[in-house]
Scaffold this motif. Structure first.
Motif, PDB file in Angstrom:
ATOM      1  N   SER A  53       0.823  -1.209   0.000  1.00  0.00           N
ATOM      2  CA  SER A  53       0.000   0.000   0.000  1.00  0.00           C
ATOM      3  C   SER A  53       0.855   1.256   0.000  1.00  0.00           C
ATOM      4  N   SER A  54       1.957   1.237   0.792  1.00  0.00           N
ATOM      5  CA  SER A  54       2.759   2.473   0.795  1.00  0.00           C
ATOM      6  C   SER A  54       3.440   2.698  -0.557  1.00  0.00           C
ATOM      7  N   LEU A  55       3.872   1.559  -1.180  1.00  0.00           N
ATOM      8  CA  LEU A  55       4.484   1.702  -2.512  1.00  0.00           C
ATOM      9  C   LEU A  55       3.447   2.218  -3.513  1.00  0.00           C
ATOM     10  N   THR A  56       2.215   1.649  -3.450  1.00  0.00           N
ATOM     11  CA  THR A  56       1.177   2.056  -4.392  1.00  0.00           C
ATOM     12  C   THR A  56       0.873   3.547  -4.270  1.00  0.00           C
ATOM     13  N   VAL A  57       0.742   4.001  -3.038  1.00  0.00           N
ATOM     14  CA  VAL A  57       0.453   5.429  -2.838  1.00  0.00           C
ATOM     15  C   VAL A  57       1.582   6.267  -3.415  1.00  0.00           C
ATOM     16  N   ALA A  58       2.828   5.861  -3.105  1.00  0.00           N
ATOM     17  CA  ALA A  58       3.974   6.635  -3.599  1.00  0.00           C
ATOM     18  C   ALA A  58       3.997   6.659  -5.124  1.00  0.00           C
ATOM     19  N   ILE A  59       3.748   5.479  -5.754  1.00  0.00           N
ATOM     20  CA  ILE A  59       3.753   5.421  -7.229  1.00  0.00           C
ATOM     21  C   ILE A  59       2.613   6.281  -7.781  1.00  0.00           C
ATOM     22  N   GLY A  60       1.432   6.173  -7.121  1.00  0.00           N
ATOM     23  CA  GLY A  60       0.258   6.941  -7.558  1.00  0.00           C
ATOM     24  C   GLY A  60       0.555   8.432  -7.582  1.00  0.00           C
ATOM     25  N   VAL A  61       1.120   8.893  -6.436  1.00  0.00           N
ATOM     26  CA  VAL A  61       1.431  10.317  -6.347  1.00  0.00           C
ATOM     27  C   VAL A  61       2.451  10.670  -7.432  1.00  0.00           C
ATOM     28  N   GLY A  62       3.448   9.804  -7.582  1.00  0.00           N
ATOM     29  CA  GLY A  62       4.508  10.064  -8.572  1.00  0.00           C
ATOM     30  C   GLY A  62       3.943  10.136  -9.987  1.00  0.00           C
ATOM     31  N   VAL A  63       3.043   9.225 -10.328  1.00  0.00           N
ATOM     32  CA  VAL A  63       2.485   9.196 -11.687  1.00  0.00           C
ATOM     33  C   VAL A  63       1.564  10.402 -11.889  1.00  0.00           C
ATOM     34  N   PHE A  64       0.738  10.658 -10.862  1.00  0.00           N
ATOM     35  CA  PHE A  64      -0.224  11.755 -10.954  1.00  0.00           C
ATOM     36  C   PHE A  64       0.487  13.089 -11.124  1.00  0.00           C
ATOM     37  N   ALA A  65       1.592  13.265 -10.397  1.00  0.00           N
ATOM     38  CA  ALA A  65       2.270  14.568 -10.420  1.00  0.00           C
ATOM     39  C   ALA A  65       3.514  14.521 -11.295  1.00  0.00           C
ATOM     40  N   ARG A  66       3.452  13.637 -12.293  1.00  0.00           N
ATOM     41  CA  ARG A  66       4.639  13.443 -13.126  1.00  0.00           C
ATOM     42  C   ARG A  66       5.144  14.738 -13.733  1.00  0.00           C
ATOM     43  N   THR A  67       4.241  15.583 -14.173  1.00  0.00           N
ATOM     44  CA  THR A  67       4.645  16.807 -14.887  1.00  0.00           C
ATOM     45  C   THR A  67       5.403  17.752 -13.980  1.00  0.00           C
ATOM     46  N   TRP A  68       5.070  17.707 -12.659  1.00  0.00           N
ATOM     47  CA  TRP A  68       5.752  18.650 -11.749  1.00  0.00           C
ATOM     48  C   TRP A  68       6.995  18.069 -11.102  1.00  0.00           C
ATOM     49  N   LEU A  69       7.139  16.763 -11.136  1.00  0.00           N
ATOM     50  CA  LEU A  69       8.229  16.153 -10.372  1.00  0.00           C
ATOM     51  C   LEU A  69       9.363  15.664 -11.267  1.00  0.00           C
TER      52      LEU A  69
END
Lengths: 875, 225
Positions: free
Chosen positions: A401-417
């Protein structure tokens, strides 16, 4: 000095062995079939011929005809039949043997393992009980069953023997007779079917009975016996003070761990110690940090137990490193040698993390360090390999779950990160996981995080392909950081956990010692100890019996085990060798003066308590012993005081007893010798004899009464109408004192009060007698009144009253004023009255009746008794 | 009339000596036994008019002697025991002894007890009426009068009185009273018997006459002398 002959030596051992316990003789052989059982039977027949009461307790004939023939003519105990999982097993019947109590009992096969549910797990324990019961025992043993030689034998024969006998048992045997047969002869016997039946024989010849093996085994058996004889001779010299004190020369410390190799290490240590005649200690070091798993600590405990069985001492120390722990013990025990196992891990680990052996050698200045081989041979013996660890699902869920959340945030905010931000996010997920999960899960999560960065965030996306090789370096750095950070997190967590556990232990120990020191008496101590171990029961030793002082009563079966533990000074019950099927573990509380009590702890024992139990037992023992000593000191003090009282009393009494005796003797001899006496004179002398005898009788009765009252007498209270007690006392006074001046005032209603009728009758009578004696005229009134919760009785006279200051003195023994001496009082009546009142927890008083301050009207003697509860309803 | 025969079972020679001398001067025939066994044999052999039995015999417990004699005979047994052993006295009385004397005792007291015991034994079972010093009990009408005026007793009090009167002069133990009044297995009533006795005494002894004596820790006696 001349070397003592073997005969002298044996005689000496015989002479010094305690007469109450039996003797053990072991017929010792190198291999099955050498003729141990036959030799045993022959020796027994010899004994029987000389009139010894011989019984066969157990015999393994293996269907051998000549053995069976030899057993003819002996009394044989019937076997005990045990049902185990539907199979009927026959076992040696220990209880029947102890009940039969022959002088000599034959019990074949010392190493035999008993069927589950027997009193002991092993036959050698049965035999130990027989010896303690005073029965001589003959038994047989093969060399491969000797515990300390177990591994060597396994190397020689390739067969692992599970049924072993501790060396201590063999060393304690009074006699060992080696039954030796050259291997060629044994093989011949084997082939002719004298050892096994033919099919078995073929198989046996391939394994155990190879020429080379047999030779080696024979050598082992002979050497083991020779070592023993050596030791005996040395012990003898030592005893005579001739030889040097080898016992202090060498001391051995062996470091053991949970690994299977440690068992061999312990055996090697035992052998080495045996050769050096050195005492030895097996040390396990418990590291600061995470607690050992249950399986690991069980293995460790098994190794320590093995060490104790082999005659060593076992010790667990807590330290921050193995080296410090072992060296600490070695220094503390003045050890000369440290024995460690050869490392089993790959060489490069030593290069990276440093070698334990190297560190030990460096640290052990002045102490030899011996490294022995830790290599295993043959199949794994001992407990089966541990079950695989259960999969930590909760940890996995957290990681995913922690990996999924981290990946989710990373994918969602790809343009800014940037890639670095995304990598950080995933490392964050790894740290989160590490705060809860095991090391393995944390490492797996790290790898998964690196893979996720590759898949999701490194172009080309959603493949593991890497466009830019520089990213590989990023992965490597990320992997390393992830691993280090997660391991550090786990370590911090574990240290916090360890600190918490330590605190918990400290809190428990603190609370325990606080409670123990707050308890004053044996019962209090036992109860506060039992309160710390819910469900446990504590007994104190009272003579040869156990007296329960805290906890619940246990059924007889359990009590019998507790008694066994007491008699043998060894733990028994669950988790021990003796009657492990019990519901409790019984630990003897062994103080400086032997076993003072037993504590029964219900199983399963809380893991937290596992290592605390020993501390608890030690603590309770010390405190209990202190209380027992205090109890004894108190008893001695009371005894001394009683002695003092007795002495005082005797000196007072001797005078009072002699006076009437003098009158009696005088009067009687006068009447006998003078025949010219007038009838009147003769009568006067006889009256003197009668009166003085009466006085003597009263005096003796009074003294007996007082002794009884001041001893352990307790009032036997009954519900009695006060009328009855008063009436009986007044009637008796009227009769025996010849006085009719009594006036009784009873309450309006018949009043029932709880009192001891016999004692209270005596009490009132004594007060009446006193009044009659000291108030020669005027009525003697008895006033009975009920206060709320007290009965008040007063005897009021119209005599001269008490002399000034005598209000309390009158209740002293042998206190009499001039009138008392004149009227032949014993000086005990009021003392007895006071004692009777005290026994019934009441009060007694004496005072003068005054109309005006100058005018004494007479004396009042009164007492009051408490009334504790309501009287019973009449039917 | 033949002089009455007393069997003395006692192991102390001095006590034997004074009992023999004393009793013979009072015109009793005396037979002496020093052990329980000898005593039992002589009891069968001579069938005495009364037995004086010491409880502390060397070979057997005196209480057993009481039981074995009671198994075949109603010969009055007077038990001699040391002071302070109330329990023994109760046991002996419950076993069937008629009376007890606490050592040391005066000789006139002993003579009075022997006389009473022999007389009681000779008397036939009490008739329909009892009369003594103004106390009259009509057993058929269940009527109790003192000097002609009727005394009202509860049924239990009447039963107690009649039991004690039927054994007049003899100690009746608590247990014997309980069984006679409430039947067997009535041990739990023990405290109440005393209350009834206290009431009975108040009713009968109002006039100052003493009818009962309490043997503390043992039982009660209806006094006839």
């Amino acid at each position: 000095m001349d070397r003592p002959s073997p005969e002298q030596l044996l005689a000496r051992i015989d002479a010094e062995a305690p007469k109450t316990s039996g003797h053990l003789k072991i017929f010792f052989g190198a291999a099955p079939g050498v003729g141990k059982t036959c030799a045993m039977l022959d020796a027994a027949a010899e004994q029987k011929k000389s009139g010894v009461d011989v019984v066969i307790g157990w015999l393994e004939t293996h269907g051998r005809v000549d053995t069976e023939a030899r057993a003819q003519g002996f009394e044989r105990l019937p076997p005990r039949e045990v049902q185990h999982r539907g199979i009927l097993l026959r076992e040696f019947d220990l209880d029947a043997a102890i009940f039969r109590k022959p002088e000599l009992l034959l019990v074949d096969e010392l190493p035999h393992e008993n069927a589950p549910g027997s009193r002991h797990e092993r036959r050698w324990q049965d035999i130990r009980d027989l010896i303690e019961a005073g029965i001589d025992v003959y038994t047989t043993l093969n060399v491969q069953h000797v515990e300390s030689l177990n591994d060597v034998v396994a190397q020689i024969t390739g067969v692992n023997v599970r049924e072993t006998v501790p060396d201590a048992v063999i060393d304690q045997a009074d006699t060992i007779e080696v039954i030796d047969l050259p291997p060629e002869e044994l093989l011949r016997r084997l082939r002719s079917g004298k050892v096994y039946e033919t099919t078995q024989a073929v198989r046996a010849e391939q394994g155990f009975f190879r020429m080379a093996s047999l030779n080696a085994l024979r050598e082992l058996a002979l050497r083991r016996t020779a070592e023993r004889v050596d030791a005996e001779v040395l012990a003898l010299r030592h005893q005579d003070g001739v030889s040097e004190h080898w016992a202090t020369a060498e001391r051995l410390v062996v470091a053991v761990g949970p690994s299977p190799a440690s068992a061999d290490l312990v055996r090697a240590a035992s052998r080495m110690a045996g050769r050096l005649h050195a005492p030895w200690v097996a040390v396990a070091v418990e590291l600061e940090g995470p607690a050992l798993s249950t399986q690991t600590s069980a293995k460790l405990a098994a190794h320590l137990q093995l060490a104790e069985q082999l005659g060593g001492e076992s010790l667990v120390v807590r330290s921050d490193s193995v080296v410090t722990g072992v060296i600490g013990v070695a220094r503390a025990r003045n050890a000369t040698k440290i024995l460690v196992g050869r490392p089993t891990h790959p060489w490069w680990k030593d290069r990276m993390f440093g070698s334990l052996v190297d560190q030990l050698i460096r640290a052990a200045e002045g102490i030899d360090v011996t490294v022995t081989t830790g290599e295993r041979r043959g199949p794994e013996s001992g407990p089966p390999p541990s079950k695989p660890q259960p999969i930590p699902w909760a940890d996995g869920a957290l990681a995913v779950s922690s990996l999924t959340v981290a990946i989710g945030v990373g994918v969602f905010a790809r343009t800014w990160l940037t890639l670095a931000d995304q990598a950080m996010l995933l490392l964050f997920a790894v740290v989160i996981t590490a705060t809860r999960a095991t090391r393995r899960t944390a490492l797996l999560t790290t790898v998964a995080a690196v893979a996720a960065v590759n898949w999701f965030f490194v172009p080309p996306f959603y493949t593991f392909a890497v466009a830019d090789t520089r990213n590989l370096f990023t992965f490597l750095v990320m992997l390393v950081i992830g691993a280090i950070v997660s391991q550090l997190t786990i370590r911090v967590r574990e240290q916090a956990e360890a600190a918490r556990r330590r605190e918990e232990r400290t809190a428990i120990l603190y609370a325990l010692s606080r409670d123990l020191s707050a308890s004053m008496d044996v019962k209090g101590i036992a109860q506060s100890a039992a309160a710390h171990l819910p469900g446990s029961t504590i007994w104190r030793v009272n003579g040869a019996e156990l007296e329960r002082v805290a906890g619940v009563a246990l059924p007889d079966r359990e009590l019998a085990i507790a008694k066994w533990a007491l008699e043998h000074h060894r733990p028994a019950g669950a988790g021990t060798d003796t009657l492990p099927s019990a519901g409790f573990r019984y630990l003897p509380l062994t103080g400086t003066r032997g076993c003072i009590g037993i504590i029964g702890v219900p199983v399963p024992i809380d893991p937290l308590w596992n290592d605390l139990l020993a501390v608890l037992v030690a603590n309770v023992t010390t405190t209990l012993e202190r209380a027992l000593l205090a109890e004894e000191a108190e008893a001695v003090r009371v005894g001394l005081e009683a002695e003092q009282t007795r002495t005082n009393l005797l000196s007072a009494v001797s005078h009072d007893l002699r006076t009437p005796l003098t009158s009696i003797t005088g009067a009687a001899t006068a009447a006998l010798h003078d025949h010219t006496l007038s009838d009147q004179d003769r009568n006067s002398l006889l009256e003197t004899i009668r009166d003085e005898s009466d006085r003597l009788h009263r005096l003796i009765s009074g003294l007996l009464e007082l002794t009884r009252l001041e001893g352990a007498l307790t009032a036997h209270k009954e519900w009695v109408p006060i009328d009855e007690v008063i009436a009986s006392a007044v009637d008796r006074a009227r009769e025996t004192l010849g006085c009719g001046r009594f006036v009784v005032h009873l309450p309006q209603q018949v009043t029932v009060v709880p009192l001891d009728p016999v004692l209270t009758d005596q009490l009132i009578y004594n007060l009446l007698e006193n009044a009659v004696r000291y108030a020669p005229e005027g009525p003697i009134e008895v006033q009975v009144a009920m206060d709320e919760d007290r009965l008040r009785v007063e005897v009021i006279d119209h005599g001269p009253g008490l002399p000034p200051g005598a209000e309390t003195l009158v209740f002293e023994r042998f206190w009499r004023d001039a009138d008392g001496r004149r009227t032949h009082g014993t000086g005990l009546g009021l003392a007895i009255a006071k004692a009777i009142v005290r026994v019934q927890r009441g009060e007694i008083w004496a005072k003068n009746r005054l109309d005006t301050p100058e005018q004494v009207q007479g004396a009042v003697f009164g007492f009051s008794l408490p009334i504790e509860k309501l009287p019973p309803e009449p039917p | 009339m033949n002089s009455p025969l007393v069997l003395v079972i006692e192991d102390e020679p001095p006590v034997q000596r004074f009992l023999k001398t004393g009793l013979e001067t009072q015109h009793y025939q005396v037979k002496q036994a020093t052990t329980a066994k000898e005593g039992e044999t002589m009891a069968i052999q001579y069938v005495p008019d009364a037995i004086l039995l010491d409880l502390g015999l060397p070979d057997r417990d005196g209480i057993e002697v009481v039981r074995s004699i009671r198994a075949w005979s109603h010969i009055p047994i007077i038990v001699l025991s040391a002071r302070g052993l109330e329990r023994h006295k109760v046991e002996a009385l419950d076993a069937g002894a008629d009376d007890y004397l606490t050592k040391p005792f005066g000789f006139p007291e002993l003579l009075a007890r022997i006389r009473a015991a022999i007389r009681r034994n000779a008397r036939p079972e009490s008739g329909p009426e009892f009369e003594l010093r103004g106390l009259r009990i009509d057993f058929e009408a269940r009527r109790v009068t003192i000097n002609g005026s009727e005394i009202h007793l509860t049924p239990t009090e009447y039963k107690l009185l009649s039991v004690l009167v039927r054994h007049a002069g003899k100690v009746v133990t608590h247990k014997q009273l309980l069984e006679a009044v409430w039947g067997p297995k009535s041990a739990s009533q023990q405290p109440h018997i005393r209350v009834y006795m206290a009431h009975l005494r108040r009713k009968l002894e109002e006039g100052g006459e003493h009818w009962f004596s309490t043997e503390v820790g043992v039982g009660y006696r209806f006094t006839i002398e």
